[in-house]
Design an enzyme around this catalytic site. Structure first.
Site, short mmCIF file in Angstrom:
data_model
loop_
_atom_site.label_atom_id
_atom_site.label_comp_id
_atom_site.label_asym_id
_atom_site.label_seq_id
_atom_site.Cartn_x
_atom_site.Cartn_y
_atom_site.Cartn_z
N ARG A 104 -24.41 2.08 -14.16
CA ARG A 104 -23.90 0.34 -14.01
C ARG A 104 -24.84 -0.35 -15.03
NH1 ARG A 104 -23.64 -2.19 -7.98
NH2 ARG A 104 -25.86 -2.05 -8.30
N CYS A 106 -25.53 -4.73 -14.42
CA CYS A 106 -25.23 -6.01 -13.80
C CYS A 106 -25.89 -7.21 -14.57
CB CYS A 106 -25.61 -5.89 -12.36
SG CYS A 106 -24.97 -7.30 -11.43
#
Length: 126
Positions: A104, A106
């Site tokens: 991920r 972000c």
């Protein structure tokens, strides 16, 4: 090389520009960023946790249309308006994935379409 195939579902918001909800090519699914728009009402909550949940519901509706589930997600990108919301966003996000979690990124952004607080896109393998 396999031809690309557009994926569309009415269970996620219709694209608001010249792009597809997702593209499948060579066994990979690439979703466009999903805003937290309720596809039934066209409305968007003002709460960051509700927005995170709706964005993920939209992503998973697209994946379902492609014939896969969250276990096939290998990478997510989460765009957020305010990094101070990260703990609240993370709390919702972790309910949608199980170990082994996808990779991920972000990032905080200056502004998102429709002044959303969150936008999420994923890459998945079929």
């Amino acid at each position: 090389m396999q031809m690309k195939k557009a994926i569309f579902t009415q269970e996620a918001p219709v694209a608001i520009g010249p792009y597809s909800q997702a593209i499948e090519v060579n066994g990979m699914i690439y979703t466009s960023g999903q805003l937290p728009i309720n596809p039934t009402t066209g409305e968007m909550s003002k709460d960051v946790e509700e927005q995170t949940e709706q964005s993920l519901k939209n992503v998973f509706a697209i994946l379902k249309e492609a014939g896969i589930d969250s276990s096939k997600v290998i990478k997510t990108t989460v765009f957020i308006k305010d990094m101070n919301d990260f703990p609240r966003i993370n709390k919702v996000y972790e309910r949608f994935f199980t170990e082994s979690y996808p990779a991920r990124s972000c990032v905080e952004v200056a502004r998102l379409p429709k002044d959303a607080l969150v936008e999420i896109e994923v890459v998945a393998v079929k």
